[in-house]
Design a protein around this motif. Structure first.
Motif, mmCIF file in Angstrom:
data_model
loop_
_atom_site.group_PDB
_atom_site.id
_atom_site.type_symbol
_atom_site.label_atom_id
_atom_site.label_comp_id
_atom_site.label_asym_id
_atom_site.label_seq_id
_atom_site.Cartn_x
_atom_site.Cartn_y
_atom_site.Cartn_z
ATOM 1 N N ALA A 108 10.641 44.472 36.551
ATOM 2 C CA ALA A 108 12.053 44.070 36.611
ATOM 3 C C ALA A 108 12.945 45.285 36.355
ATOM 4 C CB ALA A 108 12.336 42.991 35.569
ATOM 5 N N TYR A 109 14.225 45.115 36.624
ATOM 6 C CA TYR A 109 15.207 46.138 36.293
ATOM 7 C C TYR A 109 16.470 45.452 35.813
ATOM 8 C CZ TYR A 109 17.600 45.134 40.720
ATOM 9 O OH TYR A 109 18.277 44.521 41.735
ATOM 10 N N LYS A 110 17.359 46.245 35.233
ATOM 11 C CA LYS A 110 18.642 45.716 34.757
ATOM 12 C C LYS A 110 19.760 46.212 35.657
ATOM 13 C CE LYS A 110 17.340 45.062 29.997
ATOM 14 N NZ LYS A 110 17.374 43.645 29.870
ATOM 15 N N ARG A 111 20.792 45.374 35.798
ATOM 16 C CA ARG A 111 21.989 45.782 36.528
ATOM 17 C C ARG A 111 23.199 45.180 35.839
ATOM 18 N NH1 ARG A 111 20.996 42.120 41.727
ATOM 19 N NH2 ARG A 111 21.961 40.221 40.971
ATOM 20 N N GLN A 112 24.340 45.775 36.125
ATOM 21 C CA GLN A 112 25.607 45.270 35.592
ATOM 22 C C GLN A 112 26.072 44.106 36.452
ATOM 23 O OE1 GLN A 112 26.817 45.828 32.842
ATOM 24 N NE2 GLN A 112 26.932 47.962 32.309
ATOM 25 N N GLY A 115 30.419 41.921 33.821
ATOM 26 C CA GLY A 115 30.714 42.561 32.541
ATOM 27 C C GLY A 115 29.533 42.689 31.601
ATOM 28 N N GLY A 116 28.346 42.308 32.012
ATOM 29 C CA GLY A 116 27.171 42.428 31.157
ATOM 30 C C GLY A 116 25.960 42.854 31.967
ATOM 31 N N GLU A 117 24.871 43.038 31.270
ATOM 32 C CA GLU A 117 23.631 43.405 31.938
ATOM 33 C C GLU A 117 22.768 42.171 32.162
ATOM 34 O OE1 GLU A 117 23.126 47.919 30.187
ATOM 35 O OE2 GLU A 117 21.464 46.524 30.000
ATOM 36 N N VAL A 118 22.169 42.111 33.336
ATOM 37 C CA VAL A 118 21.224 41.035 33.639
ATOM 38 C C VAL A 118 19.908 41.661 34.076
ATOM 39 C CG1 VAL A 118 22.984 39.347 34.283
ATOM 40 C CG2 VAL A 118 21.998 40.801 36.024
ATOM 41 N N THR A 119 18.828 40.970 33.790
ATOM 42 C CA THR A 119 17.503 41.414 34.209
ATOM 43 C C THR A 119 17.188 40.776 35.549
ATOM 44 O OG1 THR A 119 16.781 41.643 31.918
ATOM 45 C CG2 THR A 119 15.051 41.467 33.597
ATOM 46 N N VAL A 120 16.792 41.604 36.487
ATOM 47 C CA VAL A 120 16.461 41.149 37.833
ATOM 48 C C VAL A 120 14.947 41.294 38.016
ATOM 49 C CG1 VAL A 120 16.854 41.495 40.291
ATOM 50 C CG2 VAL A 120 18.707 41.940 38.651
ATOM 51 N N ASP A 131 18.698 55.145 42.295
ATOM 52 C CA ASP A 131 19.957 54.734 41.672
ATOM 53 C C ASP A 131 19.820 53.383 40.967
ATOM 54 O OD1 ASP A 131 21.287 56.996 42.455
ATOM 55 O OD2 ASP A 131 22.414 56.036 44.063
ATOM 56 N N LEU A 132 18.737 52.689 41.200
ATOM 57 C CA LEU A 132 18.517 51.375 40.596
ATOM 58 C C LEU A 132 18.694 51.454 39.083
ATOM 59 C CD1 LEU A 132 17.637 48.640 41.848
ATOM 60 C CD2 LEU A 132 15.341 49.152 41.037
ATOM 61 N N GLY A 133 19.521 50.585 38.548
ATOM 62 C CA GLY A 133 19.794 50.562 37.117
ATOM 63 C C GLY A 133 20.965 51.424 36.686
ATOM 64 N N ARG A 134 21.597 52.102 37.626
ATOM 65 C CA ARG A 134 22.727 52.971 37.275
ATOM 66 C C ARG A 134 23.852 52.142 36.665
ATOM 67 N NH1 ARG A 134 25.371 57.694 41.073
ATOM 68 N NH2 ARG A 134 26.275 58.831 39.329
ATOM 69 N N GLY A 135 24.439 52.667 35.597
ATOM 70 C CA GLY A 135 25.525 51.973 34.913
ATOM 71 C C GLY A 135 25.058 51.058 33.793
ATOM 72 N N THR A 136 23.748 50.890 33.627
ATOM 73 C CA THR A 136 23.228 50.072 32.530
ATOM 74 C C THR A 136 22.965 50.963 31.323
ATOM 75 O OG1 THR A 136 20.916 50.362 33.197
ATOM 76 C CG2 THR A 136 22.117 48.474 34.148
ATOM 77 N N ASP A 137 22.706 50.341 30.185
ATOM 78 C CA ASP A 137 22.418 51.115 28.977
ATOM 79 C C ASP A 137 21.194 52.009 29.154
ATOM 80 O OD1 ASP A 137 24.593 50.019 27.683
ATOM 81 O OD2 ASP A 137 23.421 48.483 26.645
ATOM 82 N N LEU A 142 16.579 57.496 38.240
ATOM 83 C CA LEU A 142 16.742 58.948 38.296
ATOM 84 C C LEU A 142 17.122 59.518 36.935
ATOM 85 C CD1 LEU A 142 16.782 61.553 39.961
ATOM 86 C CD2 LEU A 142 19.130 61.009 40.607
ATOM 87 N N GLU A 143 18.020 58.855 36.229
ATOM 88 C CA GLU A 143 18.472 59.326 34.913
ATOM 89 C C GLU A 143 17.383 59.226 33.854
ATOM 90 O OE1 GLU A 143 23.167 58.152 35.499
ATOM 91 O OE2 GLU A 143 21.748 56.638 34.805
ATOM 92 N N ARG A 144 16.379 58.414 34.102
ATOM 93 C CA ARG A 144 15.300 58.236 33.129
ATOM 94 C C ARG A 144 14.089 59.125 33.404
ATOM 95 N NH1 ARG A 144 14.753 52.081 33.838
ATOM 96 N NH2 ARG A 144 12.908 52.357 32.582
ATOM 97 N N LEU A 145 14.082 59.829 34.538
ATOM 98 C CA LEU A 145 12.947 60.703 34.857
ATOM 99 C C LEU A 145 12.832 61.836 33.848
ATOM 100 C CD1 LEU A 145 13.128 61.184 38.733
ATOM 101 C CD2 LEU A 145 11.616 59.669 37.432
ATOM 102 N N THR A 146 11.599 62.164 33.511
ATOM 103 C CA THR A 146 11.336 63.332 32.668
ATOM 104 C C THR A 146 10.844 64.501 33.507
ATOM 105 O OG1 THR A 146 9.136 62.460 32.181
ATOM 106 C CG2 THR A 146 10.877 62.028 30.563
ATOM 107 N N SER A 147 10.131 64.176 34.625
ATOM 108 C CA SER A 147 9.624 65.250 35.478
ATOM 109 C C SER A 147 9.230 64.716 36.843
ATOM 110 C CB SER A 147 8.421 65.960 34.837
ATOM 111 O OG SER A 147 7.333 65.069 34.727
ATOM 112 N N VAL A 148 9.115 65.658 37.778
ATOM 113 C CA VAL A 148 8.536 65.399 39.100
ATOM 114 C C VAL A 148 7.273 66.247 39.139
ATOM 115 C CG1 VAL A 148 8.838 65.592 41.577
ATOM 116 C CG2 VAL A 148 10.808 65.054 40.123
ATOM 117 N N ASN A 149 6.134 65.599 39.348
ATOM 118 C CA ASN A 149 4.850 66.288 39.236
ATOM 119 C C ASN A 149 4.106 66.331 40.561
ATOM 120 O OD1 ASN A 149 5.660 66.115 36.573
ATOM 121 N ND2 ASN A 149 3.636 65.604 35.812
#
Length: 151
Positions: A108-112, A115-120, A131-137, A142-149
């Protein structure tokens, strides 16, 4: 051949540890393991071990902005690549008009929304935008990646 193999299980049910009520499923690391096994690569079973067993071609700093991460990823010249984050691994497919995509098995993922977050729920092997999940807590994939291996 690699991308055809990576896309072959699209729609297959997600199963943490490979188990679903309907029978065999795939979690993210089993999916990656199965794809690479066809080409003679033996990867460990879990996501963190897979990322540790491969070479980081791009490393991301915590808090690095989305746009800076997208620019780094756009410079990736070699593939196939594993996209690593805590507890999850994906296979990079490339970008279309600057929007980066991956194929992965996930729950699952979260989206706005309103005015709140919902789990999809997803519960399948799918192709998604990073971009999935962008704007959520939690932030975008992409923002959660630590590395490309690379192997």
């Amino acid at each position: 051949a690699f991308f055809a193999r990576a896309l072959a299980p699209l729609g297959r049910p997600y199963g943490w540890g490979g188990l679903t009520p309907e029978g065999p499923g795939l979690d993210c690391s089993r999916f990656v393991q199965d794809v690479f096994k066809v080409f003679g690569y033996r990867l460990p079973r879990d996501a963190s071990a897979q990322c540790a067993a491969t070479r980081a071609a791009i490393a991301f700093d915590a808090g690095e902005p989305h746009e800076a991460r997208a620019r780094k990823l756009a410079e990736l010249d070699a593939g196939p690549a594993l996209l690593c984050m805590p507890g999850h691994v994906m296979l990079y497919l490339g970008s279309v008009d600057g929007d980066h995509h991956a194929v992965h098995a996930f729950w699952a993922y979260k989206r706005q929304e309103n005015g709140g977050e919902v789990t999809v729920p997803v519960r399948r092997v799918v192709v998604t935008s990073l971009d999935l999940g962008r704007g959520t807590d939690a932030g975008s994939l992409l923002e959660r990646l630590t590395s490309v291996n690379l192997l």
